[in-house]
Design a protein around this motif. Structure first.
Motif, PDB file in Angstrom:
ATOM      1  N   TYR A 164      40.892  31.378  39.484  1.00  0.00           N
ATOM      2  CA  TYR A 164      39.704  31.805  39.937  1.00  0.00           C
ATOM      3  C   TYR A 164      39.393  31.855  41.481  1.00  0.00           C
ATOM      4  N   THR A 219      41.546  32.277  43.763  1.00  0.00           N
ATOM      5  CA  THR A 219      42.002  33.396  44.550  1.00  0.00           C
ATOM      6  C   THR A 219      40.941  34.449  44.641  1.00  0.00           C
ATOM      7  N   PHE A 220      40.057  34.725  43.803  1.00  0.00           N
ATOM      8  CA  PHE A 220      39.169  35.620  43.793  1.00  0.00           C
ATOM      9  C   PHE A 220      38.163  35.022  45.004  1.00  0.00           C
ATOM     10  N   GLN A 223      30.300  37.462  44.595  1.00  0.00           N
ATOM     11  CA  GLN A 223      30.780  36.599  43.663  1.00  0.00           C
ATOM     12  C   GLN A 223      30.037  36.630  42.169  1.00  0.00           C
ATOM     13  N   VAL A 262      32.544  37.996  39.467  1.00  0.00           N
ATOM     14  CA  VAL A 262      33.396  36.892  39.016  1.00  0.00           C
ATOM     15  C   VAL A 262      32.886  35.829  38.235  1.00  0.00           C
ATOM     16  N   MET A 317      47.692  37.631  41.653  1.00  0.00           N
ATOM     17  CA  MET A 317      46.299  37.414  42.250  1.00  0.00           C
ATOM     18  C   MET A 317      46.658  36.648  43.994  1.00  0.00           C
ATOM     19  N   ALA A 329      45.288  38.575  46.606  1.00  0.00           N
ATOM     20  CA  ALA A 329      44.237  37.984  47.630  1.00  0.00           C
ATOM     21  C   ALA A 329      44.623  37.632  48.925  1.00  0.00           C
TER      22      ALA A 329
END
Lengths: 306, 421
Positions: free
Chosen positions: B301, B303-304, B322, B325, B390, B394
């Protein structure tokens, strides 16, 4: 032995060319001015040198090598957009910046104390960055650029927003670094600063280089056909003289550019008796005049072609 | 690597020093103690008061048995909980009730009970008090009346209430959890700790994820990022940030764990009487998997969140980006009940293998009923693969985004960044 070699670099953002086939070489140990109006592509060029933006084409060599992690430690970069971690303490911030450039421990601490002292910021070492005034933050930003004793400085608008005292301080350090054999590249659109300290220049306009080389040679190329006149009275009639190409009149002060192959000495007798002459000087054109001519000319050409 | 370490150090020290960290680290255990400890403490300390209750018995003959039943309810110090006062019914019942009402208002009585003549034939009894939210008390009174009335009915039919009581005795059912070590009674303990662990995981993923996002955003808005990027690769900066904040989370958990173990030991020794408060023993492997899934979930998460922080220019924009996510974290929390009920159903298995849901749902399954190892191992492998993907994705977005100012990018533009970055 060049500090920087740029060959044919281009960068496009969508359809817009920020930099178009730009090439120049900068020998070591000089101060090099990167000039150009706002939006000409100076900052993009610098960012490509710093490997922050990757050029679409062309090659860049820094200190005779390809730019990589190790190389970055030998470069001191002052970006146009200034910024520091606001919540960090001054000493810690400088230590962090020294560490990520390969200088650690007591060596870094010694250097930090030295520079803080030189910039009169010793008392602020334990304070947070956000507690410093704007002027102090700018000094701190400059220390952040030099803390790791780089061989090459790349300063994007180093004098922007500085008061005369700090301008002098930074100018002195730049000259000092040059004496130590280091190279300084800086961008600006303030011509008088360039004239005072630059050895070589490159003038960029609309993504392309329009003038490049040694400053005094460039000026010589333009020849000694500019007359600076300090006068009293009504000097309006001068503009009607056939040998006059361009006039920049400030009321009591006038910069007259003569047409090619006309003799500036012949101008003086024509003025005597008509206006009061305090000063009559034959000289090379100012960089400002060259700048306006080069940039202005291209603008006119562009409007025609559109 | 040395440079990443410098970034980790910076992130760690700066984060640990913030007021938010200090407050959260202290406040969470204090709140936990308050939530669990205070009710226990109150029930231990408070003895309760004796209550005087007036009774109007029109049915004749119920009162005595009723009083006897209520005698069984004792306070902690052994005194009778309810003292009944028989009120002689007068001709005008309404007048009588009015006077009792006054006595309640004057605090002479705490309540009165009205038992109608036809109580045995289904007539409605009444309980009147200043407040009717003491459910324990109303239940006690209802229970007593109930058994007295039923007994009376049975006797009338010539049946022996004691025998009937025996016949009607309900069966007992105890839930026993079968483990490899044997069997153990489960009085809802597994459910409780699974829930607490999963919610802790969920909240800390959001908390530390958004901390990373805010960190990246701050570097961007304060424009310090270009200075840093002149000495570091964007990937080094991102990795250092994620690892640094991850270490902060790890520190906080460690502090909580030490505190928790201490409070647990101390609490257990101090509360011997809390008989039906059965503190479940949490197997060690559950903690191990908690740490594993926290770390994997955190890396996935973060990386998101790092990519979002680099793309946007303000807190407001960050909040918009966000939301989707966070939805990926909310969904498994909503599915938790389902997985609890049928941990080995096909749907549970599939859901818990999806990398974005796995940290929460697989942990839940590990708590409730240890899944086949191939599933746990599989979900961990899938998580690691998606983390690697990711990080790659990212860092490309981060690289371009962190130097982009102006409007937040559209999905098409982000795709371009990834392609050319």
């Amino acid at each position: 032995m060049n500090a920087l070699e740029i060959e044919n670099i281009s960068k496009r953002f969508g359809d817009f060319y920020a930099v178009n086939k730009l090439s120049f070489k900068i020998p070591r140990g000089i101060i090099y001015g990167l000039l150009g109006p706002n939006g000409a592509g100076k900052t993009t060029t610098i960012r490509m040198v710093m490997n922050i933006i990757i050029p679409d084409e062309g090659s860049i060599k820094v200190l005779d090598q390809k730019m990589d992690e190790k190389m970055k430690e030998k470069v001191g970069y002052l970006p146009e957009d200034r910024g520091l971690y606001p919540k960090m303490k001054v000493g810690e911030l400088l230590l962090f910046l020294a560490e990520i450039r390969g200088i650690t421990g007591s060596k870094a601490r010694k250097e930090i104390d030295l520079w803080l002292d030189r910039f009169d910021l010793s008392g602020w070492k334990k304070k947070k960055v956000e507690e410093l005034s704007r002027g102090m933050q700018q000094k701190l930003q400059f220390i952040a650029t030099v803390i790791h004793q780089p061989e090459l400085f790349i300063l994007d608008e180093p004098f922007a927003g500085l008061d005369p005292v700090n301008t002098k301080l930074i100018k002195d350090i730049m000259l000092e670094m040059k004496e130590q054999g280091r190279t300084i590249i800086f961008s600006t659109h303030r011509m008088e600063q360039v004239e005072m300290i630059c050895d070589d220049i490159c003038l960029i306009n609309k993504a392309e280089s329009v003038l490049e080389g040694n400053l005094s040679q460039i000026k010589k190329q333009y020849g000694k056909n500019t007359v600076v006149l300090d006068y009293d009275g009504d000097a309006n009639f001068i503009k009607d003289f056939p040998e006059v190409d361009k006039i920049d009149d400030y009321g009591k002060f006038m910069e007259i550019k003569l047409k090619e192959r006309s003799d500036p000495h012949a101008l003086l007798p024509k003025l005597v008796g008509k206006i009061g002459i305090n000063k009559f000087e034959i000289k090379e054109p100012t960089l400002n005049a060259i700048f306006i001519e080069k940039v202005g000319a291209r603008d006119e050409k562009d409007t025609v072609s559109h | 690597m040395k440079k990443i370490l410098s970034v980790i150090k910076r992130e760690y020290i700066q984060a640990v020093r913030t007021k938010g960290f200090v407050i959260a680290t202290i406040l969470v255990p204090v709140l936990m103690v308050a939530v669990f400890g205070i009710p226990i403490l109150v029930s231990l300390i408070s003895v309760g008061d004796q209550k005087t209750i007036g009774v109007i018995d029109l049915s004749q003959g119920i009162y005595k048995a009723f009083e006897k039943r209520l005698e069984g309810h004792k306070l902690k110090d052994g005194k009778r909980r309810y003292i009944l006062e028989k009120v002689r019914p007068s001709a005008d019942i309404e007048e009588l009730r009015e006077s009792l009402r006054k006595e309640i208002l004057d605090k002479k009585l705490s309540a009165y009970i009205f038992i109608p003549e036809d109580i045995s034939q289904g007539g409605e009894a009444q309980y009147a008090s200043l407040h009717t939210t003491d459910f324990e008390e109303t239940e006690n009174i209802k229970g007593a009346l109930n058994s007295v009335v039923i007994e009376k009915r049975l006797r009338k039919e010539g049946l022996d209430p004691q025998k009937i009581g025996k016949y009607l005795q309900g069966v007992k059912l105890t839930a026993i959890k079968v483990t490899k070590k044997g069997e153990e009674k489960d009085t809802g303990g597994t459910f409780a700790y699974s829930y607490i662990l999963v919610l802790t995981l969920y909240m800390s993923l959001i908390f530390y994820g958004t901390a990373i996002m805010r960190g990246a955003l701050e570097e961007k808005t304060s424009r310090v990022v270009e200075v840093v990027l002149s000495s570091l690769k964007p990937f080094q900066l991102m990795a250092g940030k994620i690892l640094g904040i991850g270490a902060v989370g790890f520190t906080q958990f460690s502090i909580w764990a030490v505190f928790g173990i201490f409070a647990f030991r101390y609490g257990k020794s101090k509360i011997p009487i809390g008989a039906d408060f059965n503190i479940p023993s949490v197997p060690i492997y559950v903690f191990v998997y908690f740490i594993v899934f926290f770390l994997l979930g955190f890396f996935l998460y973060s990386t998101f969140f790092a990519a979002i922080g680099s793309m946007v220019n303000s807190e407001k924009e960050a909040q918009q980006f966000q939301t989707p996510v966070i939805m990926f974290l909310v969904v498994p929390v909503l599915l938790m009940m389902f997985v609890l009920r049928s941990p080995n159903s096909t749907l549970s298995v599939v859901l818990s293998m999806i990398p974005l849901f796995a940290p929460i749902l697989m942990l839940m399954r590990v708590c409730v009923l240890f899944p086949p190892f191939i599933q746990v191992g599989g979900s961990i492998v899938l998580l690691i693969l998606s983390i690697m993907f990711m990080i790659w994705l990212a860092s490309k977005i981060y690289r371009v985004g962190i130097l982009m100012y102006g409007k937040p990018p559209k999905l098409k533009e982000i795709a371009k960044w990834v392609k050319y970055g």
